[in-house]
Scaffold this motif. Structure first.
Motif, PDB file in Angstrom:
ATOM      1  N   LEU A 136       0.860  -1.373  -0.017  1.00  0.00           N
ATOM      2  CA  LEU A 136      -0.114   0.020  -0.008  1.00  0.00           C
ATOM      3  C   LEU A 136       0.772   1.342  -0.218  1.00  0.00           C
ATOM      4  N   ALA A 137       1.999   1.401   0.661  1.00  0.00           N
ATOM      5  CA  ALA A 137       2.966   2.335   0.792  1.00  0.00           C
ATOM      6  C   ALA A 137       3.533   2.413  -0.502  1.00  0.00           C
ATOM      7  N   LEU A 138       3.909   1.469  -1.219  1.00  0.00           N
ATOM      8  CA  LEU A 138       4.404   1.802  -2.571  1.00  0.00           C
ATOM      9  C   LEU A 138       3.382   2.343  -3.649  1.00  0.00           C
ATOM     10  N   MET A 162       1.092   4.295  -2.554  1.00  0.00           N
ATOM     11  CA  MET A 162       0.910   5.540  -2.353  1.00  0.00           C
ATOM     12  C   MET A 162       2.357   6.593  -2.853  1.00  0.00           C
ATOM     13  N   LEU A 163       3.443   5.874  -2.983  1.00  0.00           N
ATOM     14  CA  LEU A 163       4.499   6.496  -3.410  1.00  0.00           C
ATOM     15  C   LEU A 163       4.511   6.802  -4.783  1.00  0.00           C
ATOM     16  N   THR A 164       3.708   5.830  -5.535  1.00  0.00           N
ATOM     17  CA  THR A 164       3.363   6.263  -6.953  1.00  0.00           C
ATOM     18  C   THR A 164       2.647   7.131  -7.218  1.00  0.00           C
ATOM     19  N   ALA A 165       1.455   7.355  -6.466  1.00  0.00           N
ATOM     20  CA  ALA A 165       0.552   8.488  -6.308  1.00  0.00           C
ATOM     21  C   ALA A 165       1.272   9.799  -6.133  1.00  0.00           C
ATOM     22  N   ILE A 166       2.140   9.755  -5.088  1.00  0.00           N
ATOM     23  CA  ILE A 166       2.773  10.965  -4.864  1.00  0.00           C
ATOM     24  C   ILE A 166       3.897  11.447  -5.994  1.00  0.00           C
ATOM     25  N   ALA A 167       4.475  10.475  -6.620  1.00  0.00           N
ATOM     26  CA  ALA A 167       5.429  10.855  -7.792  1.00  0.00           C
ATOM     27  C   ALA A 167       4.285  11.456  -8.774  1.00  0.00           C
ATOM     28  N   LEU A 198      -0.426   4.341 -14.931  1.00  0.00           N
ATOM     29  CA  LEU A 198      -0.841   3.186 -15.460  1.00  0.00           C
ATOM     30  C   LEU A 198       0.120   1.940 -15.038  1.00  0.00           C
ATOM     31  N   VAL A 199       1.345   2.279 -14.888  1.00  0.00           N
ATOM     32  CA  VAL A 199       2.357   1.156 -14.443  1.00  0.00           C
ATOM     33  C   VAL A 199       2.219   0.971 -12.919  1.00  0.00           C
ATOM     34  N   GLY A 200       1.750   1.954 -12.271  1.00  0.00           N
ATOM     35  CA  GLY A 200       1.761   1.834 -10.783  1.00  0.00           C
ATOM     36  C   GLY A 200       0.512   0.946 -10.720  1.00  0.00           C
ATOM     37  N   PHE A 201      -0.583   1.161 -11.335  1.00  0.00           N
ATOM     38  CA  PHE A 201      -1.778   0.101 -11.255  1.00  0.00           C
ATOM     39  C   PHE A 201      -1.295  -1.107 -11.412  1.00  0.00           C
ATOM     40  N   LEU A 202      -0.784  -1.632 -12.627  1.00  0.00           N
ATOM     41  CA  LEU A 202      -0.518  -2.763 -12.823  1.00  0.00           C
ATOM     42  C   LEU A 202       0.586  -3.471 -11.597  1.00  0.00           C
ATOM     43  N   ALA A 203       1.529  -2.645 -11.084  1.00  0.00           N
ATOM     44  CA  ALA A 203       2.454  -3.241 -10.108  1.00  0.00           C
ATOM     45  C   ALA A 203       1.662  -3.401  -8.873  1.00  0.00           C
ATOM     46  N   THR A 204       0.698  -2.687  -8.699  1.00  0.00           N
ATOM     47  CA  THR A 204      -0.194  -2.980  -7.275  1.00  0.00           C
ATOM     48  C   THR A 204      -1.099  -4.103  -7.449  1.00  0.00           C
ATOM     49  N   VAL A 205      -1.718  -4.403  -8.688  1.00  0.00           N
ATOM     50  CA  VAL A 205      -2.317  -5.787  -8.832  1.00  0.00           C
ATOM     51  C   VAL A 205      -1.321  -6.862  -8.966  1.00  0.00           C
ATOM     52  N   ALA A 206      -0.213  -6.844  -9.307  1.00  0.00           N
ATOM     53  CA  ALA A 206       0.825  -7.849  -9.356  1.00  0.00           C
ATOM     54  C   ALA A 206       1.131  -7.983  -7.842  1.00  0.00           C
ATOM     55  N   PHE A 207       1.465  -7.205  -7.280  1.00  0.00           N
ATOM     56  CA  PHE A 207       1.842  -7.366  -5.683  1.00  0.00           C
ATOM     57  C   PHE A 207       0.646  -8.010  -4.891  1.00  0.00           C
TER      58      PHE A 207
END
Length: 134
Positions: free
Chosen positions: A41-43, A45-50, A75-84
């Motif tokens: 979740l923090a990762l 959030m880091l994507t959203a802050i970036a 888009l990349v952050g969303f896919l990474a979150t889904v993968a995690f």
């Protein structure tokens, strides 16, 4: 003379300060996070802050290509979150440090974890007996 450029400049500086504070607090959660889902979740959030940093820089510089970069990062952050999330779902959320993951369903059941197959309850399709041919 209009006060709009001064207001925009103050808003940009204030938003950069707030985003910097949010970035530091989120990095703290990634490092100290007690569980793996907290870190994921923090990762996210880091994507959203970036993305916020990129958007503020686009407003500050007037360079609109930054908006396309922010959309791509989203888009990349969303896919990474889904993968995690998929990883946590399949491997269990709470594994002790240094403990090996069970390799098959029988080992997981012996360890007390849920198996991979679903049991069907009464009235469901798998519970019906087939009539006729065997």
């Amino acid at each position: 003379m209009s006060a709009a450029p001064a207001i925009v400049s103050v808003a940009i500086n204030l938003s950069l300060a707030v985003l910097s504070l949010a970035f530091l607090l989120t990095v703290y959660r990634v490092v100290i996070g007690p569980t793996l889902p907290d870190r994921v979740l923090a990762l996210d959030m880091l994507t959203a802050i970036a993305i916020g940093f990129i958007a503020v820089m686009a407003v500050k510089t007037g360079f609109t290509l930054y908006i396309d970069i922010a959309i791509s990062l989203g888009l990349v952050g969303f896919l990474a979150t889904v993968a995690f999330a998929r990883f946590i779902l399949t491997h269990g959320g709470e594994q002790a440090a240094g403990q090996a993951l069970p390799s098959d369903a029988a080992t997981r059941r012996a360890a007390g974890a849920k198996g991979t197959s679903r049991k069907t309850g009464p009235g469901k399709k798998g519970d019906r007996k087939r009539k006729g041919k065997k």
